[in-house]
Write a protein that holds these residues in place. Structure first.
Motif, short mmCIF file in Angstrom:
data_model
loop_
_atom_site.label_atom_id
_atom_site.label_comp_id
_atom_site.label_asym_id
_atom_site.label_seq_id
_atom_site.Cartn_x
_atom_site.Cartn_y
_atom_site.Cartn_z
N ASN A 52 -11.22 51.56 39.73
CA ASN A 52 -10.93 52.38 40.90
C ASN A 52 -12.21 52.94 41.52
OD1 ASN A 52 -10.09 55.69 41.46
ND2 ASN A 52 -9.11 54.08 42.63
N ASP A 53 -13.34 52.81 40.84
CA ASP A 53 -14.60 53.38 41.31
C ASP A 53 -15.62 52.27 41.60
OD1 ASP A 53 -15.10 55.96 42.01
OD2 ASP A 53 -15.89 56.61 40.09
N GLN A 54 -15.16 51.16 42.17
CA GLN A 54 -16.10 50.10 42.52
C GLN A 54 -15.52 49.25 43.63
OE1 GLN A 54 -15.31 47.51 38.68
NE2 GLN A 54 -16.53 46.24 40.06
N PHE A 55 -16.40 48.50 44.30
CA PHE A 55 -15.97 47.43 45.19
C PHE A 55 -16.86 46.24 44.90
CE2 PHE A 55 -15.86 44.82 48.97
CZ PHE A 55 -14.50 44.68 49.12
N ASN A 56 -16.26 45.17 44.42
CA ASN A 56 -17.02 44.00 43.98
C ASN A 56 -18.09 44.44 42.98
OD1 ASN A 56 -15.33 42.42 45.46
ND2 ASN A 56 -16.76 42.02 47.11
N THR A 57 -19.37 44.11 43.22
CA THR A 57 -20.40 44.49 42.25
C THR A 57 -20.93 45.90 42.47
OG1 THR A 57 -22.12 43.52 43.66
CG2 THR A 57 -21.17 42.10 41.95
N THR A 58 -20.50 46.57 43.53
CA THR A 58 -20.98 47.93 43.80
C THR A 58 -20.17 48.94 42.99
OG1 THR A 58 -21.73 47.38 46.03
CG2 THR A 58 -21.28 49.69 45.57
N ILE A 59 -20.87 49.70 42.17
CA ILE A 59 -20.23 50.70 41.31
C ILE A 59 -20.44 52.08 41.95
CG2 ILE A 59 -20.05 51.62 38.97
CD1 ILE A 59 -19.57 48.56 39.24
N TYR A 60 -19.36 52.75 42.29
CA TYR A 60 -19.45 54.07 42.90
C TYR A 60 -19.49 55.19 41.86
CZ TYR A 60 -17.96 51.53 47.10
OH TYR A 60 -17.87 50.64 48.14
N GLY A 61 -19.06 54.89 40.66
CA GLY A 61 -19.02 55.91 39.62
C GLY A 61 -18.36 55.35 38.37
N TYR A 62 -18.14 56.21 37.41
CA TYR A 62 -17.64 55.78 36.10
C TYR A 62 -16.28 56.41 35.81
CZ TYR A 62 -21.95 53.38 35.28
OH TYR A 62 -22.97 52.48 35.38
N HIS A 63 -15.43 56.44 36.84
CA HIS A 63 -14.10 57.00 36.68
C HIS A 63 -13.09 56.00 37.22
CE1 HIS A 63 -11.21 60.66 37.40
NE2 HIS A 63 -10.75 59.80 36.51
N ASP A 64 -12.39 55.34 36.34
CA ASP A 64 -11.30 54.45 36.72
C ASP A 64 -10.02 55.26 36.57
OD1 ASP A 64 -9.58 52.42 37.31
OD2 ASP A 64 -10.24 51.06 35.73
N ARG A 65 -9.72 56.03 37.60
CA ARG A 65 -8.66 57.04 37.50
C ARG A 65 -7.32 56.44 37.09
NH1 ARG A 65 -8.78 58.42 42.27
NH2 ARG A 65 -6.78 57.93 43.21
#
Length: 764
Positions: free
Chosen positions: A657-670
């Motif tokens: 839930n915290d990424q798009f493709n290889t871009t990681i927005y954070g470490y929370h997969d809610r």
């Protein structure tokens, strides 16, 4: 800044719906972290609006009458990521060697901020150093000119505009090759191959308006809550009018279960939810062919029984006779398939499949929505063809509310193919390019993504030019590819932020920072708009207005033109400078090349809802060799391409839930209840017990392969999850290391990341 550490990992079941207050809290956390400016809030109000900019993340369709906030949680994260006030300047690279930066996490590299200056790799210092644009372009062209063009690859990311993509493909062909892999090779090439063979077009036949006409939706292998959340508004709307949604997916994904609309004050205040799936079938990963064969078996045998007693038919025989080929061969294969094999391979009971088949049988217009859960298998093309087989049985193509609806990933990944980013001569307008520009385009097939990887490993590829993306992180066989990559003579990356691909430079390497789509693109004729195509084949204009991250940034069209002028001999029919002065002239060139798809391109650029490029199959015109839609029986029940063995599992890689493709927005997969880590292995409770594992045990996955190479991913935290027995889930791209280059879809060469054979061992 040193590489940051994640918070203490926590895995705890999430009880809430998709959307709702969870989305609001997530945005409230990320916007300050990106130092999101006030102007960014104004830009969010323009996101996906007819006169605004198109989201830089997913390719989901944009409505003609948008919501007040026509962005989702993931789209807002993507906008914040691009408009961040954080910067990665030449001073940063003076303090950090490339080798040292390889120890940083993906998140930390991109989180450091936008690139501000063109950079050249200094091998002696192992650092990137600032250079001028002219220096970069001159050096790149000087290196490429004497090379054999067949040994150079021109990759492009799925977010690149139609304008830049058209120029890029033309430059590559004028240089002398069709080595034009793109994001499609990694995700939906199975769709392009499968649909083209079956119905004559490489894309879906449906549009947003079909949600208002359908009376059932069959959903396969697509996680709407994380990958295209704006679709939840469409799914909510159809559920409110009683449409049944039948889902086939290995994991229980919250977006396919229930949704609270963040833009509905009553739902937010009262915590109301809309149930999404009316049936949820947890098919084994790789078991979708078997599940669809089961549905077809019920339909065909019910039709046989109806015919025997004179009851109304279950199948649409008029459509089948008028519009299809090889129905009888398909029907015989279905009748001969045993329920024992169907149940064993799908992981579903005959009773469950019957319930789904009954919905299909009574529905007059069925949408089939699917994603990479179907395409990223060894038999991914057969998965797509089975979707078509199912739709053809009741005439569910070419009528309102019905047809295949593949959900593409990146925002213009489908559009790039439309304007010539392809390695396949039959998909390129070779004769038209020859007529317009007076050169002989190459007709030899170029390299796709898998072939590019193989060429880098064996040394036949000598240079890689990347127009966006994070290619080295997105591809399979991570360790093998990272070892081979620095042996390239030349690597060039056009990018907005630093990513891991940039940390494995070739002998010569350049990093070229570009404008983002949301930023103001000022050229000689004034501010410029670009365009892209969404998942439903609608073309949209996009106008950026935000202040550029640096005065030294160039637009993608300007970068392509500057390189082309230096690399190619002069051609009086191609005025690269004129195209950059006014992007409308690029669109005129696109229209001249594809007059049937882009008629009045500039005039229709900002048409609300986009303009549809047309689709012959949607008109029941079948551009196949037979002139009809083709029933294409599968070769077997499993899509995995391998035989299950004792102690072996089927691994599917997942986005959080915290990424798009290889871009990681954070470490929370809610939605999956994971916080503070991406080192997670999702397992069935009985499989954990069989392996002697307890919640939180740390394990290693080992990939099974035929080449004798050991591929391991250590340090994964085993956790119980609602997933079928024999199946595992873990995050992409971290687990790409387990996927051999050779493990790909037949025909389409899409990496088979949704069914990877692995074994489990305890961490040493």
């Amino acid at each position: 800044m040193a590489a940051t550490k994640g918070s203490k990992p926590r895995i705890k079941p999430f009880r809430g719906p998709a959307g709702g207050w969870g989305s609001v809290r997530s945005l409230a956390e990320i916007l300050p972290r990106e130092h999101f400016p006030l102007e960014g809030m104004r830009e969010l109000a323009r996101q996906n609006k007819p006169d605004g900019f198109m989201c830089v993340s997913c390719a989901w369709a944009k409505p003609g009458e948008p919501h007040p906030a026509e962005f989702c949680e993931e789209g807002a994260k993507a906008t914040a990521w691009e408009l961040t006030k954080l910067r990665t300047t030449p001073e940063f690279f003076r303090d950090h060697s490339v080798t040292a930066l390889r120890e940083w996490r993906d998140y930390d590299l991109e989180q450091h901020g936008r690139l501000t200056h063109p950079l050249r790799y200094d091998a002696a210092a192992d650092k990137y150093v600032a250079c001028s644009w002219d220096e970069a372009f001159d050096a790149i062209a000087a290196s490429l000119r004497p090379m054999d063009p067949k040994r150079v690859v021109f990759y492009s990311s799925g977010r690149t505009s139609l304008e830049a993509s058209y120029m890029y493909g033309l430059m590559a062909r004028m240089y002398g090759n069709q080595n034009l892999p793109d994001s499609s090779n990694m995700c939906h090439e199975s769709t392009s191959v499968g649909l083209k063979a079956a119905i004559g077009v490489p894309v879906g036949t449906t549009q947003l308006k079909d949600f208002d006409e359908c009376d059932a939706i069959f959903f396969f292998g697509q996680n709407v809550g994380s990958n295209s959340p704006r679709m939840l508004h469409d799914l909510r709307r159809v559920r409110k009018r009683g449409v049944e949604i039948i889902t086939f997916n290995p994991l229980r994904e919250r977006g396919l279960e229930r949704f609270t609309d963040p833009q509905n004050p009553i739902e937010m205040a009262t915590l109301q939810e809309t149930g999404i799936s009316t049936q949820y079938h947890q098919v084994k990963t790789g078991g979708d062919i078997a599940a669809m064969m089961g549905l077809a078996k019920f339909l065909i045998e019910w039709d046989d029984a109806a015919k025997a007693v004179g009851d109304p038919p279950v199948l649409d025989h008029h459509f089948i006779e008028q519009h299809t080929k090889d129905f009888h061969a398909f029907a015989e294969k279905v009748r001969a398939s045993s329920w024992e094999e169907i149940e064993a391979e799908s992981g579903l009971t005959r009773w469950a499949l019957e319930q789904a088949a009954r919905v299909y049988a009574r529905s007059k217009a069925v949408l089939a929505i699917y994603g990479m859960g179907l395409t990223q298998h060894v038999k991914g093309v057969e998965n797509v063809r089975m979707v078509v087989n199912l739709l053809l049985l009741r005439g569910n193509i070419g009528k309102p509310g019905a047809g295949p609806m593949p959900v593409r990933g990146h925002s213009n990944v489908q559009g790039q193919r439309t304007v010539g980013i392809t390695e396949k001569t039959e998909l390129a307008p070779v004769e038209k390019l020859k007529e317009l520009y007076g050169f002989n385009p190459p007709t030899e097939k170029g390299l796709d993504t898998v072939e590019t990887c193989q060429g880098i490993v064996d040394g036949s590829v000598r240079a890689f030019i990347g127009l966006g993306g994070n290619f080295l992180r997105a591809i399979p066989d991570t360790e093998k590819m990272e070892t081979a990559w620095p042996r390239l003579d030349m690597t060039v990356h056009v990018a907005t932020k630093l990513n891991r691909s940039h940390l494995f430079p070739g002998r010569q390497a350049y990093l070229l920072p570009c404008l983002g789509r949301i930023e103001r693109d000022m050229q000689q004729s004034g501010p410029q708009a670009v365009s892209m195509e969404d998942s439903t084949s609608c073309i949209h204009g996009s106008l950026g207005k935000a202040e550029p991250a640096s005065e030294y940034l160039l637009s993608e069209p300007a970068i392509v033109a500057a390189l082309a002028k230096r690399l190619l001999p002069p051609n009086p029919r191609v005025d690269w400078d004129s195209w950059v002065e006014d992007y409308g002239r690029i669109r005129d060139a696109i229209e001249a090349t594809y007059p049937d798809k882009f008629k009045d391109f500039n005039q229709r650029l900002f048409q609300p809802g986009g303009f549809w490029k047309g689709n012959k199959a949607a008109e029941r015109i079948w551009e196949t060799p037979s002139g009809k839609a083709e029933f294409l029986p599968p070769s077997g029940m499993s899509a995995t391409g391998f035989t299950d063995k004792g102690g072996q599992y089927r691994l599917m890689t997942l986005r959080s839930n915290d990424q798009f493709n290889t871009t990681i927005y954070g470490y929370h997969d809610r939605f999956r209840g994971v916080k503070g880590t991406r080192d997670v292995l999702f397992m069935n409770a009985e499989d954990m017990m069989q392996e002697g594992l307890r919640e939180g045990d740390v394990v290693t996955l080992e990939g099974a392969s035929q080449d004798g190479r050991v591929r391991r991913r250590p340090g994964l935290i085993a956790t119980v999850y609602n997933i079928p027995r024999g199946c595992l889930g873990a995050y992409y791209p971290e687990c790409n290391v387990l996927i051999p280059i050779e493990h790909h879809a037949e025909e389409s060469h899409v990496p088979a990341a949704k069914s990877v054979p692995v074994t489990i061992s305890r961490a040493s």
